[in-house]
Write a protein that holds these residues in place. Structure first.
Motif, mmCIF file in Angstrom:
data_model
loop_
_atom_site.group_PDB
_atom_site.id
_atom_site.type_symbol
_atom_site.label_atom_id
_atom_site.label_comp_id
_atom_site.label_asym_id
_atom_site.label_seq_id
_atom_site.Cartn_x
_atom_site.Cartn_y
_atom_site.Cartn_z
ATOM 1 N N LYS A 188 0.828 -1.209 0.000
ATOM 2 C CA LYS A 188 0.000 0.000 0.000
ATOM 3 C C LYS A 188 0.861 1.256 0.000
ATOM 4 C CE LYS A 188 -4.063 -2.013 2.251
ATOM 5 N NZ LYS A 188 -4.968 -1.958 3.442
ATOM 6 N N ASP A 189 1.958 1.204 0.739
ATOM 7 C CA ASP A 189 2.866 2.348 0.778
ATOM 8 C C ASP A 189 3.466 2.604 -0.606
ATOM 9 O OD1 ASP A 189 4.446 4.393 2.139
ATOM 10 O OD2 ASP A 189 6.159 3.064 1.792
ATOM 11 N N GLN A 191 2.115 1.679 -3.500
ATOM 12 C CA GLN A 191 1.023 2.147 -4.353
ATOM 13 C C GLN A 191 0.817 3.646 -4.207
ATOM 14 O OE1 GLN A 191 -1.854 -1.850 -4.604
ATOM 15 N NE2 GLN A 191 -2.386 -0.158 -3.262
ATOM 16 N N ARG A 192 0.867 4.144 -2.974
ATOM 17 C CA ARG A 192 0.688 5.577 -2.731
ATOM 18 C C ARG A 192 1.798 6.388 -3.382
ATOM 19 N NH1 ARG A 192 -1.222 3.837 2.448
ATOM 20 N NH2 ARG A 192 0.907 3.962 3.291
ATOM 21 N N LYS A 193 3.017 5.862 -3.367
ATOM 22 C CA LYS A 193 4.135 6.584 -3.994
ATOM 23 C C LYS A 193 3.962 6.640 -5.515
ATOM 24 C CE LYS A 193 7.582 5.562 -0.405
ATOM 25 N NZ LYS A 193 7.150 6.716 0.360
ATOM 26 N N GLU A 207 1.059 6.487 -7.068
ATOM 27 C CA GLU A 207 -0.090 7.367 -7.314
ATOM 28 C C GLU A 207 0.315 8.832 -7.224
ATOM 29 O OE1 GLU A 207 -3.553 4.352 -5.544
ATOM 30 O OE2 GLU A 207 -2.716 5.968 -4.317
ATOM 31 N N LYS A 208 1.123 9.168 -6.243
ATOM 32 C CA LYS A 208 1.598 10.549 -6.074
ATOM 33 C C LYS A 208 2.424 10.983 -7.276
ATOM 34 C CE LYS A 208 4.218 13.496 -2.885
ATOM 35 N NZ LYS A 208 5.005 13.532 -1.606
ATOM 36 N N ASN A 263 -5.858 6.068 -8.759
ATOM 37 C CA ASN A 263 -6.041 4.874 -7.940
ATOM 38 C C ASN A 263 -5.384 3.689 -8.645
ATOM 39 O OD1 ASN A 263 -6.858 2.929 -6.133
ATOM 40 N ND2 ASN A 263 -9.013 3.007 -6.681
#
Length: 398
Positions: free
Chosen positions: A311-312, A314-316, A318-319, A376
């Protein structure tokens, strides 16, 4: 009368009234036209070029190598395509046949001058298909592009088509999409771009154009309402454009991750543009992007067996994507002022009544519109290992 006699009479009757193809031409009498080029000469007359197969050489050489070319490039000037084609036909021993044409090139100067008054034949002729791959030749002419060989493909015209397909682009829908955009008020037309270069980007980069040996993809060409070329997006920005438009099939993204980097191959890419109009006509668009894919590379100490680390990461990603795509949209707004993404079309479809009061000043409204991007992403597969095997157990972050 016997049944056999009746059959013989019917058969003979059919033979008498059956005709052959009176206008048929044998393959040996045709010049197979695979690619077309549009340029202007010094007098601003059309310079029309074509790449034609040389059948006797197509079968004899292995791997595309050899001294002789498997194709012939021919060109002539004229007031329009058919005037030029008549002049070209005088040089050919065979009748030109465009039914197998796969690709069209526009020279940069031709595209800048405006293409509206020169392309009618591409949709009027029954021989050629609208489903054609079309490219603008950046800093070059179509004739130069048609003269280049390509060691991996023969004939070389197919190389740009295959490269475009591998890059996840629009392929043979490029010209069709261009025509649709040219006849719409809420979107400006675009075309893919090629440039003349080499396989090696380093050693040969500073050499003159005479040493350039191949065509390679170089981004996106932006046209205004008058169908004049006004600027370019690079390859990365072109991928962002295709994703927002919902036309991108695959894409690899890379992002910095915990003292290293990671790469994700995205598929199942989707896009949704949501328009919002306030009472004072202030416009806001929300671009919602989704995708999922496989992790290709993880140069960090994150153990991706752990769900929280996935998840971490994925967030990077996405950012990273959010920042890059917002930057590309802003470039189209502020630098070119042309709505290449079809934001206006979303208003026309969802708010047709309000679109009537907006379309006449749409270019100015688009430039000032507020755009936000939501991303997403899902990492579906992490590969054969959780953490990188280059890290010791004590260095891995669980």
């Amino acid at each position: 009368m016997s049944r056999r006699s009746i059959f013989c009479y019917v058969f003979c009757f059919c033979i008498i009234f059956t005709t052959g193809c009176w206008d048929r031409k044998e393959l040996n009498d045709r010049a197979i036209w695979l690619a077309t080029g549009f340029d202007f000469d010094e007098k601003k007359d059309l310079q029309f070029s074509g790449q034609i197969v040389v059948p006797s050489l197509m079968q004899s050489q292995n791997g595309g190598g050899g001294a002789a070319k498997e194709f012939l490039t021919i060109s002539s000037n004229g007031k329009n395509v058919n005037d030029s084609m008549q002049n070209i036909q005088e040089k050919l021993s065979r009748k030109e046949f465009s039914g197998q044409r796969r690709v069209v090139f526009f020279g940069e100067e031709f595209a800048k001058h405006g293409i509206k008054n020169h392309l009618d034949v591409n949709s009027r002729s029954h021989e050629v298909s609208i489903r054609t791959d079309v490219f603008v030749v950046k800093e070059g002419t179509a004739k130069e592009a048609l003269n280049l060989n390509y060691p991996l493909e023969k004939p070389p015209a197919t190389a740009t088509i295959k490269a475009h397909k591998e890059a996840g682009g629009r392929g043979d829908k490029a010209f069709l999409n261009f025509l649709i955009a040219a006849n719409s008020d809420g979107i400006r037309p675009t075309l893919p771009v090629v440039e003349m270069g080499n396989f090696d980007d380093g050693e040969n980069k500073g050499q003159e154009s005479s040493s350039k040996s191949i065509l390679r993809l170089a981004g996106l060409a932006i046209f205004n309402e008058e169908l004049e070329l006004i600027g370019y997006l690079n390859n990365q920005e072109n991928r962002h454009f295709l994703w927002v438009m919902g036309n991108l099939k695959n894409m690899t993204i890379s992002a910095p991750v915990k003292d290293g980097s990671a790469s994700l191959n995205l598929t199942k890419l989707k896009s949704d543009i949501v328009p919002e109009i306030s009472r004072n006509k202030k416009l806001r668009f929300v671009v919602k992007l989704t995708g999922e894919g496989s992790l290709l590379e993880n140069n960090s100490n994150l153990d991706l067996v752990e769900p929280k680390n996935i998840k971490d990461m994925q967030r990077k990603f996405e950012k990273r994507v959010k920042k890059q795509i917002h930057k590309t949209i802003t470039k189209a707004q502020k630098e070119y002022g042309e709505d290449i993404f079809g934001f206006g079309e979303t208003i026309r479809k969802k708010h047709p009544g309000q679109w009537k009061s907006l379309n006449k000043e749409w270019d100015n409204l688009f430039s000032e519109a507020e755009v936000s991007v939501q991303v997403n992403l899902k990492i579906k597969r992490i590969g054969m290992t959780g953490p990188s095997l280059l890290y010791k157990e004590s260095e891995i972050k669980k």
